[in-house]
Design an enzyme around this catalytic site. Structure first.
Site, PDB file in Angstrom:
ATOM      1  N   GLU A 234     -10.120   1.467   4.170  1.00 25.04           N
ATOM      2  CA  GLU A 234      -9.885   2.656   3.320  1.00 25.04           C
ATOM      3  C   GLU A 234     -11.227   3.151   2.737  1.00 25.04           C
ATOM      4  OE1 GLU A 234      -6.645   2.185   0.351  1.00 25.04           O
ATOM      5  OE2 GLU A 234      -8.141   2.718  -1.167  1.00 25.04           O
TER       6      GLU A 234
ATOM      7  N   HIS B 231      -7.391  -3.856   4.645  1.00 31.14           N
ATOM      8  CA  HIS B 231      -6.879  -2.478   4.577  1.00 31.14           C
ATOM      9  C   HIS B 231      -7.733  -1.665   3.603  1.00 31.14           C
ATOM     10  CE1 HIS B 231      -4.586   0.604   2.415  1.00 31.14           C
ATOM     11  NE2 HIS B 231      -3.869   0.779   3.506  1.00 31.14           N
ATOM     12  N   ASN B 232      -7.985  -2.240   2.446  1.00 37.33           N
ATOM     13  CA  ASN B 232      -8.744  -1.492   1.437  1.00 37.33           C
ATOM     14  C   ASN B 232     -10.201  -1.289   1.852  1.00 37.33           C
ATOM     15  OD1 ASN B 232      -6.309  -1.739   0.062  1.00 37.33           O
ATOM     16  ND2 ASN B 232      -7.326  -1.831  -1.916  1.00 37.33           N
TER      17      ASN B 232
ATOM     18  N   SER C  97       0.836  -1.205   0.000  1.00 32.96           N
ATOM     19  CA  SER C  97       0.000   0.000   0.000  1.00 32.96           C
ATOM     20  C   SER C  97       0.867   1.250   0.000  1.00 32.96           C
ATOM     21  CB  SER C  97      -0.902   0.027   1.235  1.00 32.96           C
ATOM     22  OG  SER C  97      -1.642   1.231   1.241  1.00 32.96           O
TER      23      SER C  97
ATOM     24  N   LYS D  72      -4.384  -7.077   3.256  1.00 31.95           N
ATOM     25  CA  LYS D  72      -4.447  -5.929   2.322  1.00 31.95           C
ATOM     26  C   LYS D  72      -5.896  -5.660   1.897  1.00 31.95           C
ATOM     27  CE  LYS D  72      -3.401  -2.484  -0.151  1.00 31.95           C
ATOM     28  NZ  LYS D  72      -3.650  -2.358  -1.523  1.00 31.95           N
TER      29      LYS D  72
HETATM   30  C1  6PG Z   1      -3.252   1.333  -1.580  1.00 27.85           C
HETATM   31  C2  6PG Z   1      -4.573   1.465  -2.273  1.00 27.85           C
HETATM   32  C3  6PG Z   1      -4.461   0.903  -3.648  1.00 27.85           C
HETATM   33  C4  6PG Z   1      -5.501   1.443  -4.602  1.00 27.85           C
HETATM   34  C5  6PG Z   1      -6.847   0.838  -4.435  1.00 27.85           C
HETATM   35  C6  6PG Z   1      -7.977   1.755  -4.779  1.00 27.85           C
HETATM   36  O1  6PG Z   1      -3.289   0.742  -0.519  1.00 27.85           O
HETATM   37  O2  6PG Z   1      -2.246   1.826  -2.082  1.00 27.85           O
HETATM   38  O3  6PG Z   1      -5.561   0.797  -1.575  1.00 27.85           O
HETATM   39  O4  6PG Z   1      -4.426  -0.479  -3.541  1.00 27.85           O
HETATM   40  O5  6PG Z   1      -5.522   2.807  -4.569  1.00 27.85           O
HETATM   41  O6  6PG Z   1      -6.863  -0.232  -5.327  1.00 27.85           O
HETATM   42  O7  6PG Z   1      -9.107   0.991  -4.827  1.00 27.85           O
HETATM   43  P1  6PG Z   1     -10.393   1.346  -5.651  1.00 27.85           P
HETATM   44  O8  6PG Z   1      -9.977   1.591  -7.076  1.00 27.85           O
HETATM   45  O9  6PG Z   1     -11.242   0.130  -5.512  1.00 27.85           O
HETATM   46  O10 6PG Z   1     -10.951   2.569  -5.018  1.00 27.85           O
END
Ligand code: 6PG
Length: 462
Positions: free
Chosen positions: A187, A183-184, A125, A180
């Site tokens: 996010e 994590h997302n 990430s 991960k």
């Molecule tokens: C990270 C982000 C990265 C990416 C996501 C965005 O940890 O660096 O999470 O993995 O920005 O894939 O996800 P979406 O396109 O689903 O919003």
């Protein structure tokens, strides 16, 4: 011979290769896309070797080979593994740093093990900038293989404010990619929570973009310090290049997604974990794409705006953010149990403290909570977060009342409140639900006053 190899040299792969080189390790890079190798070749030197064929790449690496694959998740990863496994030797190590689905990683760990090749599924990430200057890394798979690559991963990872590397062994199989994925999901949750706070701030508080940018910037200096709050401040004050307005006022309000947040939901449903904030964040993206939207309605401003609205919003944001993290940790706890993984939640919190998108000051408190009690079942059972809940829940309630009066949708903020109101409530109404189930299907119920399984004859057969 080179110490490390990277396959896939689009921006993430290229930046990670440069990061490895910048930390004094020699690295080879390869891509099936020749212009990507040419772009890397600009940095060619003792420590960096661009290669143009699979064979040249593999033969340039010292053994056991340590190869990071940074390509689009899905089928391309299987194609790459099929190419590599023919050229590799027993004991070599492949790391998949893409956003792969953990089910795929479970399968690949097993398949490669049979061939004597170690496979590490690693969440990465931090975007482009993080890849170059320090990402957060979440490696799972074979622990012995992890130890082989640990020095390089520790060198390139982001460092916490107290100097620890944001990388640590997560657990077996696809657990690194699972973490991960969580994590997302978190996010998605925090991003949507911030969007709702912004919506209330502009529509109830009547604040301008500049004022809101300043408020977020100030919050970023205190307990709410986090990357997502920081960039919110920056996004809000950015001027447009095509008009004289702020760019935020011309960005179409329909959310896109690549789907890792959605995957978290799929597994939450399988495990029965109530990750309501994250679910609502996923659904909010879907709702933003609805095509049956009406023309804008006149604004419904609530009667009286409290003078301390901004403080209330800060508290609501803080508590809802804690729920988003809490639900993520709750899902990891359930997954660890079901999949038989031993996860170290304090290490996970530490891995997220810097470098990644959800980095925040709050993660230090989450780390401390799990360090004090590694068996913690729910974040809000930790004294620190129990106190946060008690101190901030009224602000969240008040903010939600204001939003409701103003007709502002608050899917994640409401979900955060409903979660806290549900999971600690001894008087939930599901006694009635159990009665209904038993009525129409003789599904039986448990009682609150004696042991055993019960069924009531609810009606007389006619
Ligand atoms: C990270 C982000 C990265 C990416 C996501 C965005 O940890 O660096 O999470 O993995 O920005 O894939 O996800 P979406 O396109 O689903 O919003």
């Amino acid at each position: 011979m080179q110490q490390f190899g990277v396959v896939g040299l689009s921006v993430m792969g290229k930046n990670l290769a440069l990061n490895v080189k910048n930390h004094g390790y020699s690295v080879s890079g390869f891509s099936i896309d020749k212009p990507e190798v040419d772009a890397l070749a600009k940095y060619e030197g003792d420590k960096l070797k661009p290669t143009y064929t699979w064979e040249e790449f593999v033969n340039s690496l010292e053994r056991p080979r340590k190869i990071l694959v940074m390509i689009r998740a899905g089928e391309p990863v299987d194609q790459t593994l099929a190419k590599l496994e023919k050229l590799l030797d027993k004991g070599d190590i492949i790391i998949d740093g893409g956003n792969s689905n953990f089910h795929d990683t479970n399968r690949r760990v097993k398949a490669l093990k049979e061939k004597g090749i170690h496979f590490i599924g690693m969440g990465v990430s931090g975007g482009e900038e993080g890849a170059l200057n320090g990402p957060a890394l979440m490696p799972g798979g074979d622990e012995e293989a992890y130890k082989e690559v640990a020095p390089i991963l520790e060198a390139i990872a982001a460092k916490t404010p107290t100097g620890q590397a944001c990388v640590g062994y997560i657990g077996p199989e696809g657990s690194g990619h699972y973490v991960k994925m969580v994590h997302n999901g978190i996010e998605y949750g925090i991003m949507q929570i911030i969007c709702e706070i912004y919506d209330i701030m502009r529509n109830v508080g009547g604040y301008s973009n500049e004022e809101m940018s300043d408020i977020f910037a100030k919050w970023d200096q205190g307990a709410l310090q986090s990357y997502l709050v920081e960039i919110t401040s920056k996004v809000l004050k950015q001027k447009d290049t095509l008009t004289s307005d702020y760019v935020i006022d011309h960005i179409l309000n329909e959310a896109s997604y690549k789907g890792t947040g959605n995957w978290m939901l799929e597994d939450a449903i399988k495990l029965g974990v109530p990750i309501t904030v994250i679910a609502e964040a996923v659904m909010a993206r879907f709702m933003s794409k609805a095509t049956f939207r009406d023309d804008p309605e006149p604004e419904k401003l609530p009667g009286k705006v409290p003078s301390d609205l901004v403080d209330k919003l800060a508290k609501a944001l803080y508590l809802a953010m804690a729920v988003s993290y809490g639900q993520g940790f709750e899902q990891m706890t359930a997954a660890a149990k079901t999949y038989n993984w031993k996860l170290h939640y304090d290490t996970i919190a530490q891995n997220w403290e810097a470098g990644c998108i959800i980095r925040s000051a709050m993660l230090q408190d989450i780390k401390s909570a799990y360090r004090a009690n590694p068996e913690l079942q729910n974040l809000f059972k930790a004294p620190f977060f129990d106190k946060v809940k008690k101190e901030d829940i009224d602000a969240l309630r008040e903010v939600l009342k204001l939003a409701t009066d103003a007709g502002i949708p608050t899917p994640t903020l409401s979900a955060a409140l409903n979660y806290l109101e549900s999971i600690f409530n001894p008087n939930l109404p599901q006694n009635l639900l159990q009665g209904q189930r038993d009525y129409f299907g003789a599904h039986t119920y448990l009682r609150n006053d004696r042991e055993g399984v019960f069924h009531t004859e609810w009606y007389e057969e006619k």
